[in-house]
Design a protein around this motif. Sequence first.
Motif, PDB file in Angstrom:
ATOM      1  N   VAL A  64       0.966  -0.600  -0.440  1.00  0.00           N
ATOM      2  CA  VAL A  64       0.177   0.057  -0.511  1.00  0.00           C
ATOM      3  C   VAL A  64       0.788   1.348   0.472  1.00  0.00           C
ATOM      4  CG1 VAL A  64      -2.145  -0.631   1.478  1.00  0.00           C
ATOM      5  CG2 VAL A  64      -0.005   0.088   2.773  1.00  0.00           C
ATOM      6  N   ASN A  65       2.181   1.261   0.212  1.00  0.00           N
ATOM      7  CA  ASN A  65       2.664   2.405  -0.028  1.00  0.00           C
ATOM      8  C   ASN A  65       2.898   3.434  -1.419  1.00  0.00           C
ATOM      9  OD1 ASN A  65       4.207   2.019   2.196  1.00  0.00           O
ATOM     10  ND2 ASN A  65       6.046   0.482   1.551  1.00  0.00           N
ATOM     11  N   LEU A  70      -3.397   7.549   2.197  1.00  0.00           N
ATOM     12  CA  LEU A  70      -3.734   6.630   3.579  1.00  0.00           C
ATOM     13  C   LEU A  70      -3.873   7.310   4.851  1.00  0.00           C
ATOM     14  CD1 LEU A  70      -3.584   3.003   2.338  1.00  0.00           C
ATOM     15  CD2 LEU A  70      -5.488   4.644   1.932  1.00  0.00           C
ATOM     16  N   THR A  71      -5.444   7.508   5.293  1.00  0.00           N
ATOM     17  CA  THR A  71      -5.328   7.716   6.652  1.00  0.00           C
ATOM     18  C   THR A  71      -5.881   6.325   7.716  1.00  0.00           C
ATOM     19  OG1 THR A  71      -7.559   8.539   6.482  1.00  0.00           O
ATOM     20  CG2 THR A  71      -5.982  10.147   6.428  1.00  0.00           C
ATOM     21  N   SER A  82       4.328 -10.310   6.213  1.00  0.00           N
ATOM     22  CA  SER A  82       4.883  -9.522   6.511  1.00  0.00           C
ATOM     23  C   SER A  82       4.371  -8.259   6.088  1.00  0.00           C
ATOM     24  CB  SER A  82       6.519  -9.590   5.732  1.00  0.00           C
ATOM     25  OG  SER A  82       7.763  -8.538   5.769  1.00  0.00           O
ATOM     26  N   LEU A  83       4.684  -6.643   5.909  1.00  0.00           N
ATOM     27  CA  LEU A  83       3.499  -5.593   5.843  1.00  0.00           C
ATOM     28  C   LEU A  83       4.618  -4.213   6.029  1.00  0.00           C
ATOM     29  CD1 LEU A  83       1.362  -4.604   4.879  1.00  0.00           C
ATOM     30  CD2 LEU A  83       0.080  -3.928   7.033  1.00  0.00           C
ATOM     31  N   ASP A  84       5.223  -3.836   4.521  1.00  0.00           N
ATOM     32  CA  ASP A  84       5.980  -2.417   5.163  1.00  0.00           C
ATOM     33  C   ASP A  84       4.841  -1.762   4.323  1.00  0.00           C
ATOM     34  OD1 ASP A  84       7.132  -0.390   4.242  1.00  0.00           O
ATOM     35  OD2 ASP A  84       8.224  -1.115   2.727  1.00  0.00           O
ATOM     36  N   ILE A  85       4.422  -0.686   5.862  1.00  0.00           N
ATOM     37  CA  ILE A  85       3.116   0.579   5.538  1.00  0.00           C
ATOM     38  C   ILE A  85       3.973   1.782   5.479  1.00  0.00           C
ATOM     39  CG2 ILE A  85       1.729  -1.135   6.062  1.00  0.00           C
ATOM     40  CD1 ILE A  85       1.562   0.142   8.632  1.00  0.00           C
ATOM     41  N   SER A  86       5.851   1.767   5.732  1.00  0.00           N
ATOM     42  CA  SER A  86       6.686   2.904   5.952  1.00  0.00           C
ATOM     43  C   SER A  86       5.878   3.998   4.889  1.00  0.00           C
ATOM     44  CB  SER A  86       8.122   2.654   5.828  1.00  0.00           C
ATOM     45  OG  SER A  86       8.251   1.934   4.709  1.00  0.00           O
ATOM     46  N   GLY A  87       5.891   4.203   4.364  1.00  0.00           N
ATOM     47  CA  GLY A  87       4.933   4.907   3.277  1.00  0.00           C
ATOM     48  C   GLY A  87       3.524   6.139   3.699  1.00  0.00           C
ATOM     49  N   LEU A  88       2.929   5.157   4.465  1.00  0.00           N
ATOM     50  CA  LEU A  88       1.880   6.095   5.367  1.00  0.00           C
ATOM     51  C   LEU A  88       2.104   6.864   5.562  1.00  0.00           C
ATOM     52  CD1 LEU A  88       0.176   2.853   4.629  1.00  0.00           C
ATOM     53  CD2 LEU A  88       0.758   3.968   3.006  1.00  0.00           C
ATOM     54  N   PRO A 107       6.018   3.531   9.475  1.00  0.00           N
ATOM     55  CA  PRO A 107       5.946   4.778   9.047  1.00  0.00           C
ATOM     56  C   PRO A 107       6.869   5.202  10.392  1.00  0.00           C
ATOM     57  CG  PRO A 107       3.835   4.650   9.141  1.00  0.00           C
ATOM     58  CD  PRO A 107       4.049   3.664   9.913  1.00  0.00           C
ATOM     59  N   SER A 108       8.495   5.490   9.405  1.00  0.00           N
ATOM     60  CA  SER A 108       8.951   6.976  10.754  1.00  0.00           C
ATOM     61  C   SER A 108       9.093   7.914  11.392  1.00  0.00           C
ATOM     62  CB  SER A 108      10.646   6.846   9.336  1.00  0.00           C
ATOM     63  OG  SER A 108      10.393   7.460   8.548  1.00  0.00           O
ATOM     64  N   SER A 109       7.842   8.764  10.245  1.00  0.00           N
ATOM     65  CA  SER A 109       7.196   9.383  11.004  1.00  0.00           C
ATOM     66  C   SER A 109       5.849   9.507  11.995  1.00  0.00           C
ATOM     67  CB  SER A 109       7.216  11.094  10.020  1.00  0.00           C
ATOM     68  OG  SER A 109       6.595  12.314  11.016  1.00  0.00           O
ATOM     69  N   GLY A 110       5.428   9.402  13.200  1.00  0.00           N
ATOM     70  CA  GLY A 110       4.644   8.933  13.402  1.00  0.00           C
ATOM     71  C   GLY A 110       3.755   9.893  13.807  1.00  0.00           C
TER      72      GLY A 110
END
Length: 202
Positions: A64-65, A70-71, A82-88, A107-110
Amino acid sequence: MADKNISDLTGIESFTALTFSSCSDNNLKSLDLSSNVNLTDLYSHVNQLSSLNCRSNKLPDLDVNPNSALTFLNCSSNEISSLDISGLVNIEQLFLQQNQLTTVNLPSSGSSLWKLEINENQMTDIDVSLFGNLRDLGVHQNQITSLNLKNGNNSNFASFNSEYNPNLTCIFVDDSGWSNDNWSAYKYAPSTFVTHQLIVGT
């Protein structure tokens, strides 16, 4: 359905036998596939999605990146490991429970995330220390050995549950006294709330 200038997929819920859906390159702002219980493949990139509900399907993975707006994401009750949602970076609510997750890249910015449900998976390590607005957290029934909740805002939590994680001995929190007073009923009994890691032999 790809690249058809579609802005609404109302009616797709009637296709309960649907196993494949490609709705990429459209103008969709929300997508609810929770009634399409046999869905195994979904392509929904290059839209304007702010809400995606694909719970109770048979999805083995999910990317979904590309949908950075997406909110809201609900992909619970699938078969994702395994799930990469770092782009959300705008995500506010995440429902990931009842999968086979061992790894989730958040995400790195949370700053926006306030609700995270990751119950009933196979997670061993969860760190939500970057998410200062977090108010609701469910991590029960995993295989967690490390849980870091030190986000500087624990007193704003409205809901927390880490029960049924038998390998979890220490939970890192802002204030162990406050957590003991407010959260003790919602953790695996032998685990302890601590503020700092103890280094044996020093």
